[in-house]
Design a protein around this motif. Sequence first.
Motif, PDB file in Angstrom:
ATOM      1  N   GLU A 141      -9.023  25.126 -18.305  1.00 11.04           N
ATOM      2  CA  GLU A 141      -7.951  25.165 -19.584  1.00 11.04           C
ATOM      3  C   GLU A 141      -6.675  25.819 -18.995  1.00 11.04           C
ATOM      4  N   GLN A 142      -7.059  27.065 -18.006  1.00 10.19           N
ATOM      5  CA  GLN A 142      -5.776  27.628 -17.330  1.00 10.19           C
ATOM      6  C   GLN A 142      -5.178  26.411 -16.592  1.00 10.19           C
ATOM      7  N   VAL A 143      -5.750  25.621 -15.820  1.00 10.92           N
ATOM      8  CA  VAL A 143      -4.845  24.606 -15.172  1.00 10.92           C
ATOM      9  C   VAL A 143      -4.120  23.967 -16.078  1.00 10.92           C
ATOM     10  N   SER A 144      -4.815  23.128 -17.175  1.00 14.07           N
ATOM     11  CA  SER A 144      -4.179  22.608 -18.281  1.00 14.07           C
ATOM     12  C   SER A 144      -2.930  23.103 -18.788  1.00 14.07           C
ATOM     13  N   GLU A 145      -2.943  24.339 -18.954  1.00 16.34           N
ATOM     14  CA  GLU A 145      -1.927  25.313 -19.636  1.00 16.34           C
ATOM     15  C   GLU A 145      -0.620  25.224 -18.557  1.00 16.34           C
ATOM     16  N   MET A 146      -0.977  25.552 -17.467  1.00 15.45           N
ATOM     17  CA  MET A 146      -0.316  25.937 -16.376  1.00 15.45           C
ATOM     18  C   MET A 146       0.600  24.597 -16.074  1.00 15.45           C
ATOM     19  N   LEU A 147       0.114  23.497 -16.176  1.00 13.23           N
ATOM     20  CA  LEU A 147       0.486  22.021 -16.043  1.00 13.23           C
ATOM     21  C   LEU A 147       0.956  21.424 -17.085  1.00 13.23           C
ATOM     22  N   LYS A 148       0.896  21.862 -18.323  1.00 11.65           N
ATOM     23  CA  LYS A 148       1.283  21.439 -19.701  1.00 11.65           C
ATOM     24  C   LYS A 148       0.655  20.048 -19.864  1.00 11.65           C
ATOM     25  N   LEU A 149      -0.701  19.778 -19.497  1.00  3.95           N
ATOM     26  CA  LEU A 149      -1.498  18.748 -19.773  1.00  3.95           C
ATOM     27  C   LEU A 149      -1.586  18.490 -21.272  1.00  3.95           C
ATOM     28  N   PRO A 150      -1.171  17.664 -21.800  1.00  5.87           N
ATOM     29  CA  PRO A 150      -1.424  17.388 -23.451  1.00  5.87           C
ATOM     30  C   PRO A 150      -2.843  16.850 -23.698  1.00  5.87           C
ATOM     31  N   ASP A 151      -3.284  16.733 -24.789  1.00  2.00           N
ATOM     32  CA  ASP A 151      -4.572  16.096 -25.348  1.00  2.00           C
ATOM     33  C   ASP A 151      -4.764  14.639 -24.505  1.00  2.00           C
ATOM     34  N   LEU A 152      -6.067  14.395 -24.321  1.00  2.22           N
ATOM     35  CA  LEU A 152      -6.419  12.977 -23.391  1.00  2.22           C
ATOM     36  C   LEU A 152      -5.917  12.982 -21.951  1.00  2.22           C
ATOM     37  N   VAL A 153      -5.575  14.419 -21.553  1.00  2.53           N
ATOM     38  CA  VAL A 153      -5.161  14.368 -20.099  1.00  2.53           C
ATOM     39  C   VAL A 153      -5.865  15.645 -19.358  1.00  2.53           C
ATOM     40  N   TYR A 154      -6.753  15.046 -18.447  1.00  5.35           N
ATOM     41  CA  TYR A 154      -7.615  16.101 -18.088  1.00  5.35           C
ATOM     42  C   TYR A 154      -7.604  16.264 -16.124  1.00  5.35           C
ATOM     43  N   PRO A 155      -7.479  17.495 -15.549  1.00  5.86           N
ATOM     44  CA  PRO A 155      -7.513  17.415 -14.158  1.00  5.86           C
ATOM     45  C   PRO A 155      -8.955  17.119 -13.427  1.00  5.86           C
ATOM     46  N   VAL A 156      -8.816  16.046 -12.776  1.00  6.33           N
ATOM     47  CA  VAL A 156     -10.030  15.441 -12.225  1.00  6.33           C
ATOM     48  C   VAL A 156     -10.439  16.206 -10.798  1.00  6.33           C
ATOM     49  N   PHE A 157      -9.362  16.012  -9.923  1.00  6.18           N
ATOM     50  CA  PHE A 157      -9.562  17.128  -8.910  1.00  6.18           C
ATOM     51  C   PHE A 157      -7.938  17.277  -8.277  1.00  6.18           C
ATOM     52  N   GLY A 158      -8.132  18.103  -7.336  1.00  4.79           N
ATOM     53  CA  GLY A 158      -6.674  18.352  -6.610  1.00  4.79           C
ATOM     54  C   GLY A 158      -6.866  17.507  -5.140  1.00  4.79           C
ATOM     55  N   LEU A 159      -5.832  17.276  -4.538  1.00  7.03           N
ATOM     56  CA  LEU A 159      -5.931  16.645  -3.302  1.00  7.03           C
ATOM     57  C   LEU A 159      -4.979  17.467  -2.211  1.00  7.03           C
ATOM     58  N   CYS A 160      -5.340  17.788  -1.198  1.00  8.28           N
ATOM     59  CA  CYS A 160      -4.222  18.259  -0.113  1.00  8.28           C
ATOM     60  C   CYS A 160      -4.108  17.406   0.927  1.00  8.28           C
ATOM     61  N   LEU A 161      -2.793  17.187   1.352  1.00  6.38           N
ATOM     62  CA  LEU A 161      -2.540  16.339   2.446  1.00  6.38           C
ATOM     63  C   LEU A 161      -1.576  17.112   3.491  1.00  6.38           C
ATOM     64  N   GLY A 162      -1.843  16.897   4.724  1.00  5.50           N
ATOM     65  CA  GLY A 162      -0.980  17.515   5.651  1.00  5.50           C
ATOM     66  C   GLY A 162      -1.353  16.937   7.049  1.00  5.50           C
ATOM     67  N   TYR A 163      -0.619  17.576   7.915  1.00  7.94           N
ATOM     68  CA  TYR A 163      -1.007  17.280   9.335  1.00  7.94           C
ATOM     69  C   TYR A 163      -2.069  18.297   9.866  1.00  7.94           C
ATOM     70  N   PRO A 164      -3.226  17.628  10.353  1.00  7.66           N
ATOM     71  CA  PRO A 164      -4.486  18.501  10.796  1.00  7.66           C
ATOM     72  C   PRO A 164      -4.041  19.454  11.837  1.00  7.66           C
ATOM     73  N   ASP A 165      -4.658  20.603  11.557  1.00  9.62           N
ATOM     74  CA  ASP A 165      -4.449  21.649  12.411  1.00  9.62           C
ATOM     75  C   ASP A 165      -6.028  22.014  13.091  1.00  9.62           C
ATOM     76  N   GLN A 166      -6.952  21.068  12.754  1.00  7.55           N
ATOM     77  CA  GLN A 166      -8.297  21.227  13.143  1.00  7.55           C
ATOM     78  C   GLN A 166      -8.898  19.869  13.436  1.00  7.55           C
ATOM     79  N   ASN A 167     -10.027  19.782  14.026  1.00  4.98           N
ATOM     80  CA  ASN A 167     -10.584  18.482  14.594  1.00  4.98           C
ATOM     81  C   ASN A 167     -12.180  18.486  14.218  1.00  4.98           C
ATOM     82  N   PRO A 168     -12.710  18.692  13.091  1.00  5.26           N
ATOM     83  CA  PRO A 168     -14.207  19.050  12.909  1.00  5.26           C
ATOM     84  C   PRO A 168     -14.867  17.852  13.093  1.00  5.26           C
ATOM     85  N   ASP A 169     -15.962  17.961  13.617  1.00  2.00           N
ATOM     86  CA  ASP A 169     -17.006  16.930  13.832  1.00  2.00           C
ATOM     87  C   ASP A 169     -17.112  16.025  12.267  1.00  2.00           C
ATOM     88  N   LYS A 170     -17.582  14.747  12.534  1.00  2.00           N
ATOM     89  CA  LYS A 170     -17.863  13.991  11.168  1.00  2.00           C
ATOM     90  C   LYS A 170     -19.071  14.303  10.593  1.00  2.00           C
TER      91      LYS A 170
END
Length: 246
Positions: A141-170
């Motif tokens: 609800e707070q996310v919807s308010e902050m982003l002004k999401l109207p009815d019939l719109v909901y946040p499914v997930f966020g997505l971070c993108l950037g150049y990696p500064d780590q190299n974790p194992d698979k």
Amino acid sequence: MNPTIKILQSHRSIRKFTDQPIDARLLDDILSAGQSAATSSFIQATTVIRIGDSDKRNALVELTGGQKYVASCAEFFVLCADLHRNQQQVLELGERPDYHWTEQFLAATVDVGLFAQNMVIAAQSAGLGVCYIGGIRNHPEQVSEMLKLPDLVYPVFGLCLGYPDQNPDKKPRLPLTAVVHQDSYNLSDSVKADIVKYDDAVKAYYIDRTQGQLEVSWSQQMAKQAAGQSRPFMRNFLENKGFMRK
Ligand SMILES: Cc1cc2nc3c(=O)[nH]c(=O)nc-3n(C[C@H](O)[C@H](O)[C@H](O)COP(=O)(O)O)c2cc1C
């Protein structure tokens, strides 16, 4: 090996990023790759909100449970399932659209997953790292308010993108025998034995990754995950937004 398959098979979530920005043209290409994904009945039910404002980024760190990479990644997007846009267009035609069916909610949510994963593959093919942020649904609800999401719109997930500064194992995945069945569903004893072996592999992965601090199998993780409540507010939230009313 086919380089696309190689990229897919070497996926790891990245949670630490360098300061390097993402070129605007590359970003457009990534978004357009997302948009090129298949879409159920052509509904095109994805809206992507790019969060550039640093106050909003910081607020989203808190709202997602303190996930600092939401602020430190080069680009952060909130991917929304959006039937509002379609509703408005259909209303313009003088029709009376009905977007309250559970099936429509599912179709819109699947659309978002496909759009996002296309973005992810495009980004990874250009050397970027990614992390999905389901924590965006901790306080929908707070996310919807902050982003002004109207009815019939909901946040499914966020997505971070950037150049990696780590190299974790698979992170090891379930054996294919457990997830691919021939002609009918069959969680056989031999598959269960494969999962026991897999549990050992996951334990070894965590021991290695945490220098022995964490020793937990996949099944143990799943037990923990299924023990508590799972965002119990979600059903009411979605119904209030106009989804899944029937
Ligand atoms: C829809 C979705 C939501 C996720 N949410 C989060 C999250 O909020 N925070 C996080 O650090 N990772 C998140 N992840 C990443 C998963 O934890 C990760 O994909 C999984 O543990 C497998 O690890 P890997 O991606 O490195 O292979 C999410 C992944 C998906 C697909």
